[in-house]
Design a protein around this motif. Structure first.
Motif: not given
Lengths: 308, 318
Positions: A53, A55, A74-75, A78-79, A83, A106, A108, B134-141
């Motif tokens: 994921t 992290l 990543f974006t 993860m879209s 998880a 937040v 997509p 928030i980290l698991l959302r498709p945002l990016g750090r």
């Protein structure tokens, strides 16, 4: 049918300091399948999920989700992923609904309030969704986490102990939900658990990880076939217990009396013969139950092998 | 943008916004009452010139008695008073942006406001694991970090605006007519060898002073936010993060009042009140506006970049 893999993990290695936590982990999760990830405590389950994921970053190796590299894109990757990693933590000072709204904002794609309501219904949290998370039980937090995970209609779900802290009814509901998502919507579900019964009930394939390495990946039927000798529990009418033990001795099986039930270690293929013999001797059989599960036996033997 | 909205909402629901607004409100009311009593004193004499003259005379007589550590400040004060008489500038008390002659607003209150908003903005989520959500959302750090940073900074700027307006309103209501946007303001940013250079003194209209003051305060708040983000990223325990922030800014900023060491003026935390550099209010401790800006930015911006780098690269085992 073309089988496509939704999650593809290749040669994952994770080193923290001098210690290598994961050694060369590779597996694929196909679309529409529920993939169980089993292992004893400290085997590297959660570390693997953290890398899946994004992290954590792996020392080497790659993770692709729906064709996108988790580190490079990543974006995009993860879209299409929902998880839960370890216990799903929600903001305690917000209500369940506000927490989901935060997730929706937040996402997509735009997510309407109706969609959120649907997800809440799906996980069975409608009654208390407008209460602050502060008052939620662990099971309710799990449900909320699951609602958040399926919010943006992902094509892959990565769940870490999703039924942890749930009551038996909740466990069954979640099991049915996962089966529905995989069978009807074609979602790939990657589920890590230490509950073998849970894995046995839902998983199409199971990977067993021990001490940072994958010991085996087998389908459910392969596991059942591999385990030939089982422990069964026989319940007969009280007055027949003695004669039942005699019959078993005559056909060369050792029965052990325990709290009115007879415990037998037996080859799978010999069960019909045993039952016929008992019936011929006019013994009323009330119940024949398997002790433990095929997966349990398999799990114990595979992780023991790895230890030696 | 949506991530920014999320961060702002979280601050609202955690009641941080309320407390952050209350703090400067109380300060403004306090300063307003102080300004009112001060203005009432001046009004009694009808004309400001005699009172300035009186102060100048007493300062000049007291000069030989002033301890050597404060002599420069006293000399500066005399220079400024002479300039006021010579150029007919009525007052150096200049409303909201500089109404606090002690500089308490930028050295104490606003660092505190920023700490309330941002001291644990990352560490609280690290410690209770909610950062995962928030980290698991498709945002990016990058977006996560920037949205948190912006939430703190934008709200703090709003509070600064609100405080300035409130301060102006209070002075205007209580003191009346005392401040108008064209009131001349004495500026003395030209410090030579720790002395106010009389040739460098000049007069700005009040509105320009307010704008300049706001811009300088914004720079200070940006810099403070950078350091707070670093502390909040590095320290996982929210309580420790907030205490560290308090020690860094409040104790660090007050050090120069306790320790008579000249080198302290080159410390970033001694340069939070940039407006004082412009008005000459910081006196002997002043290193000039440009040097002050460079000290502050030179220390704080690298802190912010380091915080970003750490946040983007680290492994989260929450």
């Amino acid at each position: 049918m073309q089988v496509t893999s939704t999650i593809s993990v290749r040669n994952l290695v994770k080193r923290i300091g001098r210690r290598e936590i994961l050694h060369d982990i590779s597996f694929e999760v196909y679309s529409g399948e529920i993939f169980g990830f089993l292992g004893p405590n400290g085997a590297g389950k959660t570390t693997t999920i953290r890398i899946l994921t994004g992290l954590m970053k792996p020392t080497s190796g790659s993770v692709q989700v729906c064709g996108y590299d988790i580190m490079k894109d990543f974006t995009l990757a993860m879209s299409s992923v929902g998880a839960i990693v370890e216990t799903p933590e929600a903001f305690r000072f917000l209500t369940g609904w506000q927490n989901l709204k935060q997730c929706a904002r937040v996402s997509p794609s735009a997510i309407s309030d109706d969609q959120i309501r649907n997800c809440v219904d799906t996980v069975g949290l409608s009654g208390r969704i407008h209460e602050k998370v502060q008052g939620y039980s662990l099971g309710m937090k799990q449900r909320l986490g699951l609602a958040g995970a399926i919010l943006s209609s992902p094509s892959a779900l990565i769940l870490d102990e999703p039924t942890n802290g749930m009551d038996p009814r909740g466990v069954r509901e979640i099991r049915d939900l996962l089966l529905h998502l995989a069978r009807d919507r074609g979602i790939s579900v990657f589920i890590s658990t230490h509950l073998l019964l849970e894995a046995q009930a839902v998983c199409d394939r199971v990977a067993i990880i021990d001490q940072g390495s994958i010991v085996s990946i087998k389908s459910r039927s392969e596991i059942s076939d591999r385990v030939s000798s089982l422990r069964v529990e026989l319940t007969v009418a009280n007055e027949h217990t003695g004669s039942a033990l005699t019959v078993l001795q005559q056909i060369g099986m050792d029965g052990l009396l325990d709290h009115g039930r007879i415990l037998i270690q037996i080859e799978r293929t010999r069960i019909p013969f045993m039952l016929k013999s008992l019936l011929l001797a006019d013994i009323d059989v009330y119940e024949l139950a398997r002790q433990g599960s095929a997966l349990e036996d398999y799990f114990i033997t595979s992780t023991q092998e790895a230890l030696t | 943008m949506n991530a920014f909205v999320n961060e702002v909402l979280k601050l609202v629901y955690r009641r941080r916004l309320l407390v952050a607004f209350l703090l400067p409100t109380i300060l403004s009311l306090g300063l307003g009452i102080f300004a009112y009593s001060h203005a009432a004193l001046i009004k009694q004499s009808e004309n400001w010139r005699p009172s300035i003259q009186l102060q100048l005379n007493s300062d000049e007589h007291m000069l030989p008695l002033v301890p050597s550590s404060q002599i420069r400040q006293a000399q500066n004060q005399i220079q400024v008073l002479r300039y006021q008489l010579a150029h007919n500038v009525s007052s150096q008390s200049t409303g909201p942006a500089a109404s606090d002659a002690t500089g308490i607003s930028m050295t104490l209150v606003f660092p505190l406001v920023l700490i309330i908003l941002g001291g644990d903005i990352i560490s609280s989520e690290l410690s209770d694991g909610t950062i995962k959500g928030i980290l698991l959302r498709p945002l990016g750090r990058r977006k996560i970090f920037v949205s948190k940073f912006l939430a703190v900074l934008v709200i703090a700027l709003l509070i600064r605006t609100y405080t300035d307006m409130l301060g102006y309103l209070i002075s205007h209501c209580l003191v009346g007519g005392w401040l108008s946007f064209s009131t001349p303001v004495l500026m003395g940013d030209d410090i030579v060898n720790g002395m106010v250079n009389i040739a460098g003194l000049h007069v700005w209209p009040y509105w320009a002073f307010i704008l300049l003051g706001y811009a300088l305060n914004a720079v200070t708040m940006f810099s403070v936010s950078c350091v707070i983000m670093l502390i909040s990223t590095v320290i996982k325990s929210p309580a420790m993060a907030v205490s560290t922030c308090v020690i860094t800014f409040l104790v660090g900023g007050l050090l120069d009042q306790w320790i008579p060491w000249d080198g302290l003026k080159y410390f970033p935390m001694s340069n939070l009140d940039l407006v004082a550099q412009v008005t000459g209010a910081s006196g002997a401790g002043s290193i000039g506006l440009f040097a002050s800006l460079m000290t502050l930015i030179g220390f704080c911006v690298p802190c912010g970049l380091l915080a970003y780098w750490l946040f983007v690269r680290r492994d989260f085992s929450v």
